[in-house]
Design a protein around this motif. Structure first.
Motif, PDB file in Angstrom:
ATOM      1  N   UNK A  71      11.683  11.007   6.554  1.00  0.00           N
ATOM      2  CA  UNK A  71      11.964  10.207   5.363  1.00  0.00           C
ATOM      3  C   UNK A  71      11.168   8.911   5.452  1.00  0.00           C
ATOM      4  N   UNK A  72      10.506   8.545   4.357  1.00  0.00           N
ATOM      5  CA  UNK A  72       9.757   7.287   4.322  1.00  0.00           C
ATOM      6  C   UNK A  72       9.596   6.886   2.864  1.00  0.00           C
ATOM      7  N   UNK A  73      10.220   5.802   2.448  1.00  0.00           N
ATOM      8  CA  UNK A  73      10.099   5.298   1.080  1.00  0.00           C
ATOM      9  C   UNK A  73       9.998   3.782   1.119  1.00  0.00           C
ATOM     10  N   UNK A  74       9.562   3.194   0.013  1.00  0.00           N
ATOM     11  CA  UNK A  74       9.502   1.741  -0.069  1.00  0.00           C
ATOM     12  C   UNK A  74      10.913   1.160  -0.017  1.00  0.00           C
ATOM     13  N   UNK A  75      11.855   1.775  -0.720  1.00  0.00           N
ATOM     14  CA  UNK A  75      13.243   1.309  -0.666  1.00  0.00           C
ATOM     15  C   UNK A  75      13.772   1.383   0.758  1.00  0.00           C
ATOM     16  N   UNK A  76      13.396   2.441   1.482  1.00  0.00           N
ATOM     17  CA  UNK A  76      13.820   2.563   2.866  1.00  0.00           C
ATOM     18  C   UNK A  76      13.286   1.437   3.733  1.00  0.00           C
ATOM     19  N   UNK A  77      12.047   1.033   3.513  1.00  0.00           N
ATOM     20  CA  UNK A  77      11.481  -0.096   4.261  1.00  0.00           C
ATOM     21  C   UNK A  77      12.258  -1.378   3.975  1.00  0.00           C
ATOM     22  N   UNK A  78      12.575  -1.616   2.712  1.00  0.00           N
ATOM     23  CA  UNK A  78      13.349  -2.807   2.363  1.00  0.00           C
ATOM     24  C   UNK A  78      14.707  -2.786   3.054  1.00  0.00           C
ATOM     25  N   UNK A  79      15.385  -1.652   3.003  1.00  0.00           N
ATOM     26  CA  UNK A  79      16.712  -1.582   3.608  1.00  0.00           C
ATOM     27  C   UNK A  79      16.659  -1.838   5.108  1.00  0.00           C
ATOM     28  N   UNK A  80      15.678  -1.288   5.770  1.00  0.00           N
ATOM     29  CA  UNK A  80      15.534  -1.479   7.217  1.00  0.00           C
ATOM     30  C   UNK A  80      15.258  -2.950   7.549  1.00  0.00           C
ATOM     31  N   UNK A  81      14.296  -3.553   6.869  1.00  0.00           N
ATOM     32  CA  UNK A  81      13.911  -4.926   7.212  1.00  0.00           C
ATOM     33  C   UNK A  81      14.988  -5.930   6.809  1.00  0.00           C
ATOM     34  N   UNK A  97       0.831  -1.203   0.000  1.00  0.00           N
ATOM     35  CA  UNK A  97       0.000   0.000   0.000  1.00  0.00           C
ATOM     36  C   UNK A  97       0.865   1.253   0.000  1.00  0.00           C
ATOM     37  N   UNK A  98       2.054   1.170   0.604  1.00  0.00           N
ATOM     38  CA  UNK A  98       2.930   2.336   0.671  1.00  0.00           C
ATOM     39  C   UNK A  98       3.653   2.622  -0.640  1.00  0.00           C
ATOM     40  N   UNK A  99       3.432   1.797  -1.651  1.00  0.00           N
ATOM     41  CA  UNK A  99       3.933   2.138  -2.979  1.00  0.00           C
ATOM     42  C   UNK A  99       3.079   3.208  -3.641  1.00  0.00           C
ATOM     43  N   UNK A 100       1.940   3.544  -3.022  1.00  0.00           N
ATOM     44  CA  UNK A 100       1.113   4.674  -3.450  1.00  0.00           C
ATOM     45  C   UNK A 100       1.727   5.939  -2.856  1.00  0.00           C
ATOM     46  N   UNK A 101       2.250   6.845  -3.687  1.00  0.00           N
ATOM     47  CA  UNK A 101       2.958   8.023  -3.154  1.00  0.00           C
ATOM     48  C   UNK A 101       2.111   8.859  -2.211  1.00  0.00           C
ATOM     49  N   UNK A 102       0.845   9.035  -2.516  1.00  0.00           N
ATOM     50  CA  UNK A 102      -0.004   9.861  -1.661  1.00  0.00           C
ATOM     51  C   UNK A 102      -0.180   9.229  -0.289  1.00  0.00           C
ATOM     52  N   UNK A 103      -0.380   7.928  -0.272  1.00  0.00           N
ATOM     53  CA  UNK A 103      -0.551   7.221   0.999  1.00  0.00           C
ATOM     54  C   UNK A 103       0.737   7.269   1.818  1.00  0.00           C
ATOM     55  N   UNK A 104       1.860   7.117   1.137  1.00  0.00           N
ATOM     56  CA  UNK A 104       3.139   7.116   1.844  1.00  0.00           C
ATOM     57  C   UNK A 104       3.436   8.484   2.461  1.00  0.00           C
ATOM     58  N   UNK A 105       3.162   9.546   1.726  1.00  0.00           N
ATOM     59  CA  UNK A 105       3.386  10.894   2.250  1.00  0.00           C
ATOM     60  C   UNK A 105       2.468  11.162   3.435  1.00  0.00           C
ATOM     61  N   UNK A 106       1.222  10.710   3.340  1.00  0.00           N
ATOM     62  CA  UNK A 106       0.281  10.909   4.445  1.00  0.00           C
ATOM     63  C   UNK A 106       0.787  10.234   5.716  1.00  0.00           C
ATOM     64  N   UNK A 107       1.346   9.047   5.582  1.00  0.00           N
ATOM     65  CA  UNK A 107       1.848   8.336   6.764  1.00  0.00           C
ATOM     66  C   UNK A 107       3.138   8.973   7.278  1.00  0.00           C
ATOM     67  N   UNK A 108       3.955   9.441   6.378  1.00  0.00           N
ATOM     68  CA  UNK A 108       5.171  10.142   6.808  1.00  0.00           C
ATOM     69  C   UNK A 108       4.808  11.346   7.665  1.00  0.00           C
TER      70      UNK A 108
END
Length: 341
Positions: free
Chosen positions: A175-185, A157-168
């Motif tokens: 900072x909050x990106x899909x790549x960032x989630x992958x790197x963290x996990x 769901x966070x691959x939707x830019x609008x949704x990701x910005x809202x959660x950030x």
């Protein structure tokens, strides 16, 4: 990262491209970090060039726009094979979100591959990715991203830019990106592999603290009370202050952020006074502190460019000496490669 070129005509081809403007269909070879001409599964190569061995397309080439090569015709590429759970692709925007999420994963794996992780030379286990969506056939559901016993759950769901910005904004994160989630996990996943290496755990605990402290209690306290007022003096982010495991995963992710920024800058042929020399390759550098210093200076300039365009900073962080020390530690083990301990 160095630019990629078409094996048929030599023109620039971007990392996510399936085709070159010359008409050649291409596939990325992750171990060689180059594009090859795409084969049709029976040994024939598409495109105008001849003489190069054709690459087998990933079985997800059409379904997920995956441009990586597979080891054999009809097989999944190395990246796609790591995904074992999928969202319901018939619901809403899930297919498009899954495609974007897989693209982010491939980009992260390319960076890790520069140090040998998850390549053919890596004998260790791979993570299993569970790609889930909050949008299901039975209605909205909650998806918790995280790592557990080798399984990494990612919320597409966070691959939707609008949704990701809202959660950030809701979580007050810079900072909050899909790549960032992958790197963290993936950082959590590789911690379990590195913890088996001689010397890692003692050195880790001396710097990060004892990861055997109760994780659930620490997270509950963090969510109830927030980060301590002086967190920035010791951690790369407020969330890193929650527990040594999160401190490691955040530090690990920031190594991948900074190396990708500096590697991309140099790979594009750009130069800056912060670079030790014009052909500097951060992935080959032994001195992690040197890379962090150069990347930090570069990010100040890049942040200024972003601000000139009225957008947020590329790298909105200030690294204390203690935070840098933790990044240097993470880099030293990453650079050593799989099983080097």
């Amino acid at each position: 990262m160095r630019p990629l070129t078409c094996p048929a005509c030599g023109a620039r081809v971007f990392f996510d491209n399936l085709d070159c403007p010359c008409g050649a269909a291409v596939a990325y070879l992750p171990d060689a970090d180059v594009f090859a001409l795409l084969g049709d599964g029976d040994g024939a190569a598409d495109g105008p060039a001849e003489g190069a061995a054709p690459a087998a397309p990933c079985a997800n080439r059409e379904a997920a726009s995956c441009n990586w090569a597979a080891d054999a015709p009809g097989a999944l590429c190395r990246s796609c094979a790591m995904t074992v759970v999928f969202p319901d692709l018939s619901v809403g925007e899930n297919r498009a979100l899954w495609v974007r999420t897989e693209a982010a994963k491939r980009r992260v794996l390319r960076g890790l591959g520069r140090w040998g992780w998850f390549t053919l030379a890596d004998p260790g286990p791979r993570p299993e990715f569970h790609m889930l969506s909050e949008d299901t056939a039975s209605g909205e559901t909650r998806v918790m991203m995280g790592h557990l016993s080798g399984a990494i759950t990612i919320n597409v769901t966070e691959a939707d830019p609008a949704e990701r910005v809202a959660r950030r904004e809701a979580f007050d994160e810079p900072y909050r990106t899909v790549a960032g989630h992958f790197r963290h996990e993936i950082g959590h996943f590789l911690f379990e592999r590195l913890a088996a290496e001689p010397g890692f755990s003692d050195a880790f605990r001396a710097l990060f603290g004892d990861e055997r402290a109760d994780y659930g209690e620490a997270l509950a306290a963090h969510h109830a009370n927030g980060a301590p007022p002086d967190w920035a003096a010791r951690h790369v982010s407020a969330y890193a202050s929650a527990h040594p495991h999160e401190d490691w995963a955040e530090s690990f992710a920031h190594v991948l952020h900074l190396w990708a920024i500096l590697g991309g800058f140099v790979g594009e042929g750009l130069s800056a006074p912060c670079l030790p020399h014009p052909d500097y390759d951060p992935y080959a550098a032994e001195d992690g502190a040197e890379v962090i210093q150069a990347a930090g200076e570069l990010c100040i300039s890049l942040n200024a460019i972003n601000r000139a365009m009225g957008i947020g900073d590329l790298y909105p962080f200030v690294l204390s000496e203690t935070a840098r020390e933790k990044l240097v530690f993470a880099h030293s083990w990453l650079r050593a490669g799989p099983g080097a301990g």
